[in-house]
Scaffold this motif. Structure first.
Motif, mmCIF file in Angstrom:
data_model
loop_
_atom_site.group_PDB
_atom_site.id
_atom_site.type_symbol
_atom_site.label_atom_id
_atom_site.label_comp_id
_atom_site.label_asym_id
_atom_site.label_seq_id
_atom_site.Cartn_x
_atom_site.Cartn_y
_atom_site.Cartn_z
ATOM 1 N N LEU A 189 0.819 -1.211 0.000
ATOM 2 C CA LEU A 189 0.000 0.000 0.000
ATOM 3 C C LEU A 189 0.857 1.266 0.000
ATOM 4 N N ASP A 190 0.425 2.230 -0.811
ATOM 5 C CA ASP A 190 1.037 3.562 -0.794
ATOM 6 C C ASP A 190 0.245 4.475 0.143
ATOM 7 N N ASN A 191 -0.961 4.825 -0.246
ATOM 8 C CA ASN A 191 -1.872 5.649 0.562
ATOM 9 C C ASN A 191 -1.228 6.958 1.023
ATOM 10 N N GLY A 192 -0.533 7.628 0.114
ATOM 11 C CA GLY A 192 0.038 8.941 0.381
ATOM 12 C C GLY A 192 1.491 8.945 0.791
ATOM 13 N N ARG A 193 2.094 7.782 1.028
ATOM 14 C CA ARG A 193 3.475 7.752 1.512
ATOM 15 C C ARG A 193 4.483 8.184 0.457
ATOM 16 N N SER A 194 4.241 7.852 -0.808
ATOM 17 C CA SER A 194 5.203 8.236 -1.847
ATOM 18 C C SER A 194 5.318 9.750 -1.958
ATOM 19 N N TYR A 243 -6.356 11.156 20.053
ATOM 20 C CA TYR A 243 -5.706 11.668 18.852
ATOM 21 C C TYR A 243 -6.606 11.570 17.624
ATOM 22 N N GLY A 244 -7.622 10.719 17.686
ATOM 23 C CA GLY A 244 -8.669 10.747 16.674
ATOM 24 C C GLY A 244 -8.431 9.939 15.425
ATOM 25 N N TRP A 245 -7.299 9.224 15.336
ATOM 26 C CA TRP A 245 -7.086 8.365 14.163
ATOM 27 C C TRP A 245 -6.217 7.196 14.564
ATOM 28 N N VAL A 246 -5.664 6.513 13.602
ATOM 29 C CA VAL A 246 -5.017 5.218 13.830
ATOM 30 C C VAL A 246 -3.737 5.346 14.649
ATOM 31 N N TYR A 247 -2.954 6.392 14.395
ATOM 32 C CA TYR A 247 -1.615 6.487 14.976
ATOM 33 C C TYR A 247 -1.595 7.561 16.065
ATOM 34 N N PRO A 248 -1.479 7.165 17.329
ATOM 35 C CA PRO A 248 -1.461 8.133 18.428
ATOM 36 C C PRO A 248 -0.045 8.553 18.790
ATOM 37 N N GLY A 249 0.058 9.385 19.812
ATOM 38 C CA GLY A 249 1.354 9.767 20.344
ATOM 39 C C GLY A 249 2.144 10.647 19.395
ATOM 40 N N PRO A 250 3.428 10.850 19.689
ATOM 41 C CA PRO A 250 4.266 11.712 18.853
ATOM 42 C C PRO A 250 4.343 11.266 17.393
ATOM 43 N N ILE A 251 4.430 9.958 17.152
ATOM 44 C CA ILE A 251 4.495 9.516 15.749
ATOM 45 C C ILE A 251 3.200 9.868 15.027
ATOM 46 N N THR A 283 0.033 11.497 10.982
ATOM 47 C CA THR A 283 -1.363 11.762 10.627
ATOM 48 C C THR A 283 -1.518 12.992 9.738
ATOM 49 N N PRO A 284 -0.905 14.142 10.067
ATOM 50 C CA PRO A 284 -0.979 15.261 9.126
ATOM 51 C C PRO A 284 -0.345 14.944 7.770
ATOM 52 N N SER A 285 0.669 14.079 7.779
ATOM 53 C CA SER A 285 1.323 13.709 6.521
ATOM 54 C C SER A 285 0.398 12.922 5.608
ATOM 55 N N LEU A 286 -0.492 12.103 6.204
ATOM 56 C CA LEU A 286 -1.366 11.245 5.409
ATOM 57 C C LEU A 286 -2.748 11.852 5.196
ATOM 58 N N LEU A 287 -3.258 12.593 6.193
ATOM 59 C CA LEU A 287 -4.608 13.161 6.087
ATOM 60 C C LEU A 287 -4.595 14.629 5.670
ATOM 61 N N GLY A 288 -3.447 15.294 5.841
ATOM 62 C CA GLY A 288 -3.373 16.721 5.554
ATOM 63 C C GLY A 288 -3.447 17.537 6.834
ATOM 64 N N ILE A 289 -2.760 18.661 6.849
ATOM 65 C CA ILE A 289 -2.685 19.475 8.051
ATOM 66 C C ILE A 289 -4.015 20.147 8.371
ATOM 67 N N ARG A 290 -4.842 20.421 7.381
ATOM 68 C CA ARG A 290 -6.139 21.044 7.653
ATOM 69 C C ARG A 290 -7.034 20.104 8.463
ATOM 70 N N GLN A 291 -6.893 18.817 8.234
ATOM 71 C CA GLN A 291 -7.698 17.823 8.945
ATOM 72 C C GLN A 291 -7.190 17.592 10.356
ATOM 73 N N SER A 292 -5.905 17.842 10.590
ATOM 74 C CA SER A 292 -5.302 17.412 11.859
ATOM 75 C C SER A 292 -4.334 18.449 12.423
ATOM 76 N N SER A 293 -4.697 19.711 12.323
ATOM 77 C CA SER A 293 -3.775 20.774 12.751
ATOM 78 C C SER A 293 -3.534 20.784 14.252
ATOM 79 N N HIS A 294 -4.441 20.207 15.051
ATOM 80 C CA HIS A 294 -4.248 20.181 16.506
ATOM 81 C C HIS A 294 -3.106 19.235 16.913
ATOM 82 N N LEU A 295 -2.868 18.197 16.143
ATOM 83 C CA LEU A 295 -1.981 17.134 16.610
ATOM 84 C C LEU A 295 -0.530 17.575 16.787
#
Length: 404
Positions: A296-301, A335-343, A348-360
């Motif tokens: 799976l890529d899902n935004g990683r590339s 944290y509201g999605w799959v990956y919690p904590g500092p990682i 999460t902003p890298s995969l969902l976008g900063i507008r979706q997850s600016s609090h993290l």
């Protein structure tokens, strides 16, 4: 899993007010931090290993196309069927089709954060498949209709009294007077139920800690043995992994495995470290009849060559959240999605976008403990600061924050 990252402030407030959760979270630093410190002290070359792990992952990411191509070549030569999925929807569709071709009714699963990321369970269940998590923690939260709150200890937010109540609620054949007050009794009860699922499963799905380009092998690291049963008893074994899981050689995988368990649970090595290469051969005593790998890529590339490429070094040990004072206070679900904590605050902003997850990226004291314990030296505080700057530059902050 539907993201609720925009609700982080409310999620965190509810977590702080949840007394049952706070009681469970109090065990996180006790259970993980000292064990990692002890494991590090027992290995004088631990810092050298961290440098080597960082360099292996950097080299692989710089030549990712080469190693993914080599992995596909070697895996195919060993009898695997390799599929490329650009999006979560693509991966779910591919796996559902594999299950349909196998005539599957029961699907067992080993613990896989990638399957959580793509919402695989719900997709398969919507098509009538009985999907059963076999990792104990994952099984417990599946009974509760919850998602993992930690990437290696998915049910760390629960207490044993809650687990007992769930087993008594769901396990129809449980004798009324049976004692379930001790952890060993809860494990025995889950094992009894899951054994039948292992024996009747048509398809077994696992993640992969590593994909080895040199041999075309996938590697899973577990402490319960459920991953081995999932991939060896079913007729069909399906591996789901992201593109960043590939490593060049067996030697590279060995180096990272030496880091992984010590960083995650303080063990020198996990109870089970299993290498799988293709389906069962004619002279093999057991194993699946077919072996499929979905990459799976899902935004990683899109992160390759960017300011956030370093986050792809992550080997999913959970050490950053084990040592994070913010995670200790609110747990993983906030944290509201799959990956919690500092990682999660970086990925999460890298995969969902900063507008979706600016609090993290702001869910951190920037104390630096996460970077200090990361086995592959991801500069998480630096990357969180970078996301804060990106959010500010895009205007994706409140007026009060910008004024300040």
């Amino acid at each position: 899993m539907e993201p609720s990252t925009r609700n982080f402030p409310g999620n965190a407030a509810r977590a702080l007010a949840d007394h049952q959760l706070q009681r469970a979270l109090a065990k996180v630093p006790v259970g993980f931090v000292q064990k990692r410190a002890d494991a590090r002290e027992r290995l004088p070359e631990f810092e050298d290993l961290r440098n080597a792990g960082r360099d292996i992952k950097n080299h692989t990411l710089q030549h990712l196309d080469l190693y993914l191509t080599e992995y596909e070549k070697r895996a195919t030569a060993a009898g695997a069927h390799v599929y490329w999925a650009e999006t979560a929807s693509d991966a779910c569709s591919i796996i559902l089709e594999i299950c349909r071709q196998a005539g599957a009714r029961v699907v067992t699963k080993g613990k896989s954060m990638i399957s959580e990321e793509i919402g695989l369970n719900a997709h398969l269940a919507a098509s009538g498949l009985d999907v059963v998590e076999t990792d104990l923690g994952e099984y417990i939260i599946q009974l509760r209709g919850e998602t993992p709150s930690h990437i290696i200890a998915p049910a760390v937010h629960l207490n044993k009294e809650q687990v007992e109540a769930d087993f008594r609620r769901v396990h129809a054949d449980l004798a009324e007077g049976r004692s379930l007050t001790e952890p060993s009794e809860l494990v025995a009860e889950a094992r009894q139920v899951l054994r039948q699922k292992f024996l009747t499963a048509d398809v077994g799905i696992t993640g992969a800690n590593f994909l080895i380009a040199e041999t075309g092998s996938s590697v899973i690291v577990t402490n319960e043995g459920n991953g081995d049963l999932t991939q060896s008893l079913a007729k069909v074994h399906v591996v789901i992994a992201s593109i960043d899981k590939v490593v060049p050689t067996l030697e590279d995988a060995s180096t990272l495995i030496r880091l992984l368990a010590r960083s995650a649970t303080g063990q020198e090595i996990s109870t089970y470290t299993t290498f799988s290469t293709g389906a069962r051969r004619p002279d093999d005593p057991d194993g699946p009849e077919a072996y499929h790998v979905v990459i799976l890529d899902n935004g990683r590339s899109e992160l390759l060559g960017s300011a956030f490429q370093e986050v792809l070094r992550c080997i999913r040990c959970g050490a950053c959240m084990n040592h994070c004072p913010v995670y200790h206070a609110i747990g993983g679900h906030a944290y509201g999605w799959v990956y919690p904590g500092p990682i999660g605050s970086v990925l999460t902003p890298s995969l969902l976008g900063i507008r979706q997850s600016s609090h993290l990226p702001n869910a951190s004291t920037l104390c630096g403990r996460c970077e200090a314990v990361c086995p592959v030296k991801i500069p998480l505080p630096k990357l969180m600061r970078q996301w804060r700057e990106e959010a500010f530059e895009s205007g994706n902050t409140t007026a009060g924050f910008r004024f300040g």
